[in-house]
Write an enzyme that holds these catalytic residues in place. Structure first.
Site, PDB file in Angstrom:
ATOM      1  N   ILE A   3     -47.721  -9.798 -25.361  1.00 20.76           N
ATOM      2  CA  ILE A   3     -46.730  -9.986 -26.527  1.00 20.76           C
ATOM      3  C   ILE A   3     -45.639 -11.054 -25.859  1.00 20.76           C
ATOM      4  O   ILE A   3     -44.946 -10.481 -25.158  1.00 20.76           O
ATOM      5  CB  ILE A   3     -45.961  -8.599 -26.810  1.00 20.76           C
ATOM      6  CG1 ILE A   3     -47.143  -7.563 -27.367  1.00 20.76           C
ATOM      7  CG2 ILE A   3     -45.111  -8.812 -28.001  1.00 20.76           C
ATOM      8  CD1 ILE A   3     -47.866  -7.972 -28.405  1.00 20.76           C
ATOM      9  N   HIS A   4     -45.860 -11.945 -26.347  1.00 16.17           N
ATOM     10  CA  HIS A   4     -45.112 -13.427 -25.929  1.00 16.17           C
ATOM     11  C   HIS A   4     -44.383 -13.729 -27.243  1.00 16.17           C
ATOM     12  O   HIS A   4     -44.207 -12.824 -28.261  1.00 16.17           O
ATOM     13  CB  HIS A   4     -45.761 -14.499 -25.221  1.00 16.17           C
ATOM     14  CG  HIS A   4     -46.758 -15.258 -26.259  1.00 16.17           C
ATOM     15  ND1 HIS A   4     -46.776 -15.887 -27.181  1.00 16.17           N
ATOM     16  CD2 HIS A   4     -48.180 -14.685 -26.376  1.00 16.17           C
ATOM     17  CE1 HIS A   4     -48.016 -16.453 -27.899  1.00 16.17           C
ATOM     18  NE2 HIS A   4     -48.891 -15.589 -27.037  1.00 16.17           N
ATOM     19  N   VAL A   5     -43.814 -14.934 -27.434  1.00 18.09           N
ATOM     20  CA  VAL A   5     -42.739 -15.350 -28.364  1.00 18.09           C
ATOM     21  C   VAL A   5     -43.396 -15.314 -29.703  1.00 18.09           C
ATOM     22  O   VAL A   5     -42.773 -14.717 -30.638  1.00 18.09           O
ATOM     23  CB  VAL A   5     -41.906 -16.576 -28.145  1.00 18.09           C
ATOM     24  CG1 VAL A   5     -41.275 -17.088 -29.170  1.00 18.09           C
ATOM     25  CG2 VAL A   5     -41.319 -16.445 -26.822  1.00 18.09           C
ATOM     26  N   ALA A  16     -44.271 -11.742 -30.916  1.00 19.77           N
ATOM     27  CA  ALA A  16     -42.931 -10.851 -31.271  1.00 19.77           C
ATOM     28  C   ALA A  16     -42.526 -11.465 -32.504  1.00 19.77           C
ATOM     29  O   ALA A  16     -41.851 -10.517 -33.414  1.00 19.77           O
ATOM     30  CB  ALA A  16     -41.947 -11.114 -29.877  1.00 19.77           C
ATOM     31  N   GLU A  72     -55.006 -14.629 -31.681  1.00 18.66           N
ATOM     32  CA  GLU A  72     -55.477 -15.202 -30.446  1.00 18.66           C
ATOM     33  C   GLU A  72     -56.813 -14.889 -29.650  1.00 18.66           C
ATOM     34  O   GLU A  72     -57.092 -15.321 -28.708  1.00 18.66           O
ATOM     35  CB  GLU A  72     -54.202 -15.014 -29.457  1.00 18.66           C
ATOM     36  CG  GLU A  72     -52.947 -15.634 -29.943  1.00 18.66           C
ATOM     37  CD  GLU A  72     -51.818 -15.328 -28.878  1.00 18.66           C
ATOM     38  OE1 GLU A  72     -52.148 -14.573 -28.090  1.00 18.66           O
ATOM     39  OE2 GLU A  72     -50.540 -15.589 -29.320  1.00 18.66           O
TER      40      GLU A  72
END
Length: 104
Positions: A30-32, A35, A103
């Site tokens: 969970i990156h930018v 999020a 992704e």
């Protein structure tokens, strides 16, 4: 959890509260971007929500709070949502978590 069944739903936990456990399927965790996707799901919704990861609980409506969890690939996030929109938001969250936030 494996395969396409990455959601365990317990309904209800308390009066009107839903809880689920989601596996993080995207390799980057969970990156930018994920999020931000999560937070946008709450736009216009009437509910309170928290994410718990490795014992730390944060406001699920805040990008910075979600990022502070450092949630990584194959980790499990416990989601708790309470309010009139809880069921709808939980379904939206299930869709984005199970898709790996696009992704995979």
């Amino acid at each position: 959890m494996s395969g396409g069944d990455d959601l365990v739903l317990h309904n209800p936990v308390e009066d009107g509260e839903l809880s689920a456990i989601f596996m993080i399927r995207n390799p980057s965790g969970i990156h930018v971007r994920p999020a931000g996707t999560i937070v946008k799901l709450f736009d216009g919704e009437d509910c309170e929500a928290t994410f718990t990861y490795l014992g730390k609980t944060v406001n699920a409506r805040s990008v910075m709070s979600i990022l502070m969890l450092g949630a990584s690939y194959n980790g499990e996030i416990t989601v708790r949502i309470k309010g009139p929109s809880a069921s709808r938001v939980m379904q939206k969250l299930a869709e984005v978590f199970n898709s790996g936030f696009g992704e995979l």
